[in-house]
Design a protein around this motif. Structure first.
Motif, mmCIF file in Angstrom:
data_model
loop_
_atom_site.group_PDB
_atom_site.id
_atom_site.type_symbol
_atom_site.label_atom_id
_atom_site.label_comp_id
_atom_site.label_asym_id
_atom_site.label_seq_id
_atom_site.Cartn_x
_atom_site.Cartn_y
_atom_site.Cartn_z
ATOM 1 N N UNK A 138 0.795 -1.247 0.000
ATOM 2 C CA UNK A 138 0.000 0.000 0.000
ATOM 3 C C UNK A 138 0.818 1.283 0.000
ATOM 4 N N UNK A 139 2.080 1.231 0.433
ATOM 5 C CA UNK A 139 2.914 2.434 0.419
ATOM 6 C C UNK A 139 2.382 3.519 1.326
ATOM 7 N N UNK A 140 2.108 4.699 0.749
ATOM 8 C CA UNK A 140 1.625 5.812 1.559
ATOM 9 C C UNK A 140 0.233 5.571 2.118
ATOM 10 N N UNK A 141 -0.435 4.538 1.633
ATOM 11 C CA UNK A 141 -1.779 4.204 2.132
ATOM 12 C C UNK A 141 -1.737 3.215 3.293
ATOM 13 N N UNK A 142 -0.547 2.834 3.751
ATOM 14 C CA UNK A 142 -0.443 1.861 4.831
ATOM 15 C C UNK A 142 -1.060 2.379 6.124
ATOM 16 N N UNK A 143 -0.943 3.691 6.352
ATOM 17 C CA UNK A 143 -1.564 4.281 7.542
ATOM 18 C C UNK A 143 -3.070 4.132 7.512
ATOM 19 N N UNK A 146 -3.967 0.512 8.398
ATOM 20 C CA UNK A 146 -3.858 0.241 9.836
ATOM 21 C C UNK A 146 -5.042 0.836 10.587
ATOM 22 N N UNK A 147 -5.358 2.086 10.295
ATOM 23 C CA UNK A 147 -6.483 2.751 10.974
ATOM 24 C C UNK A 147 -7.792 2.026 10.662
ATOM 25 N N UNK A 148 -7.949 1.578 9.425
ATOM 26 C CA UNK A 148 -9.174 0.872 9.042
ATOM 27 C C UNK A 148 -9.323 -0.435 9.808
ATOM 28 N N UNK A 149 -8.214 -1.170 9.981
ATOM 29 C CA UNK A 149 -8.271 -2.408 10.770
ATOM 30 C C UNK A 149 -8.691 -2.107 12.204
ATOM 31 N N UNK A 150 -8.117 -1.062 12.792
ATOM 32 C CA UNK A 150 -8.445 -0.723 14.183
ATOM 33 C C UNK A 150 -9.901 -0.272 14.316
ATOM 34 N N UNK A 151 -10.360 0.552 13.367
ATOM 35 C CA UNK A 151 -11.744 1.022 13.427
ATOM 36 C C UNK A 151 -12.721 -0.117 13.161
ATOM 37 N N UNK A 219 -10.262 0.537 -0.370
ATOM 38 C CA UNK A 219 -9.743 1.850 -0.759
ATOM 39 C C UNK A 219 -8.275 1.989 -0.382
ATOM 40 N N UNK A 220 -7.906 1.468 0.792
ATOM 41 C CA UNK A 220 -6.514 1.541 1.233
ATOM 42 C C UNK A 220 -5.604 0.644 0.408
ATOM 43 N N UNK A 221 -6.119 -0.485 -0.097
ATOM 44 C CA UNK A 221 -5.293 -1.418 -0.872
ATOM 45 C C UNK A 221 -5.326 -1.141 -2.371
ATOM 46 N N UNK A 222 -6.316 -0.414 -2.839
ATOM 47 C CA UNK A 222 -6.475 -0.161 -4.273
ATOM 48 C C UNK A 222 -5.334 0.734 -4.780
ATOM 49 N N UNK A 223 -4.496 0.247 -5.702
ATOM 50 C CA UNK A 223 -3.385 1.062 -6.207
ATOM 51 C C UNK A 223 -3.838 2.264 -7.025
ATOM 52 N N UNK A 225 -6.154 4.305 -5.977
ATOM 53 C CA UNK A 225 -6.628 5.319 -5.039
ATOM 54 C C UNK A 225 -5.636 6.470 -4.956
ATOM 55 N N UNK A 226 -6.139 7.674 -5.091
ATOM 56 C CA UNK A 226 -5.281 8.856 -4.987
ATOM 57 C C UNK A 226 -5.186 9.300 -3.532
ATOM 58 N N UNK A 227 -4.017 9.818 -3.152
ATOM 59 C CA UNK A 227 -3.863 10.364 -1.816
ATOM 60 C C UNK A 227 -3.501 9.317 -0.779
ATOM 61 N N UNK A 228 -3.900 9.587 0.466
ATOM 62 C CA UNK A 228 -3.476 8.759 1.595
ATOM 63 C C UNK A 228 -4.301 7.494 1.785
ATOM 64 N N UNK A 229 -5.435 7.386 1.084
ATOM 65 C CA UNK A 229 -6.229 6.172 1.148
ATOM 66 C C UNK A 229 -7.267 6.124 2.250
#
Length: 261
Positions: A138-143, A146-151, A219-223, A225-229
């Motif tokens: 995910x690169x810049x979308x890794x954050x 992680x947040x999505x898993x926690x939420x 959305x976080x894994x989709x390459x 996706x623009x921005x932080x995901x």
């Protein structure tokens, strides 16, 4: 001893209970990895689109995000619900109630345990998808991932606590929760992510957190996706489920078996 220390101690007890139950451990951790192996081996090289997601992507990307969601739901909702119901109906919670452990602290311990298990699951599925099936990191979308898993964990665990009031027998805990989770997986498109669901089924799926969880994770894994995901709309729904579920669950949580009522 402060609340945080008590919660961590309760989480340790919950962790030991899970590790000492090979059957629960398999269904909670090994089964999602088996799902990923099956789906990605059969469909992983295909390319397609998913409603609501930008661009085309390999099915292996979609299924990795989907199986992470399946694993977290299995850990934070299904396993937590079954554990609490069976412990209640066997009188274990009734004995614990005689100790000076507040309800919020006890439930927080189980939430911490579910979170640890969910994170381990998500990392395992993600690593398997990236190293074996060619899912892009995910690169810049890794954050956002992680947040999505926690939420998602918070939402599922929050829903599990009040749901324990629905099932009155320990023997029914597992089949009822499995039926509920499988139904939500089908309604939310986890098993058929590229297929547009009928409108009524989509409306029903939107009520519950699983579809929102899946959408935010994809959305976080989709390459493409623009921005932080971060999908803040879907994350907001998960946060609402988590807070509302935890508040309601704490208020209605029952320690004693059904026959004691």
């Amino acid at each position: 001893m402060n609340v945080a220390a008590l919660s961590l101690r309760e989480a340790g007890y919950a962790r030991k209970s899970l590790l000492r139950d090979p059957q629960s451990l398999f269904f909670t951790i090994a089964l999602p990895l088996l799902y990923l192996f099956i789906f990605d081996t059969v469909f992983g090289s295909q390319v397609g689109t998913v409603p609501g997601q930008p661009g085309r992507m390999k099915i292996s990307i979609v299924m990795t995000a989907s199986v992470i969601v399946i694993g977290v739901v299995s850990s934070a909702f299904q396993n937590l619900t079954v554990t609490l119901i069976q412990d209640r109906e066997q009188g274990i919670l009734k004995r614990l109630r005689s100790t000076p452990v507040p309800t919020p602290v006890f439930l927080a311990g189980h939430l911490v345990n579910a979170t640890i298990t969910s994170v381990i699951l998500a990392v395992g599925v993600g690593v398997l998808g990236i190293t074996v099936y060619g899912v892009p990191f995910p690169g810049e979308r890794i954050g956002a991932a992680v947040v999505t898993v926690l939420m998602g964990t918070l939402a599922c665990a929050g829903a599990a606590i009040p749901f324990t009031r629905v099932v009155r027998k320990g023997s029914a805990a597992s089949p009822v929760t499995v039926a509920v989770t499988l139904s939500l997986f089908f309604l939310s498109g986890n098993f058929f992510p590229g297929v547009a669901m009928p409108r009524l089924m989509g409306v029903v799926a939107d009520i519950f957190p699983v579809r929102h969880f899946f959408s935010a994770m994809l959305t976080a894994f989709n390459p493409n996706t623009a921005g932080s995901g971060f999908d803040f709309g879907e994350l907001g729904v998960l946060a609402l489920w988590g807070v509302a579920g935890a508040a309601l669950g704490t208020a209605v949580f029952r320690w004693t078996p059904s026959e004691d009522r």
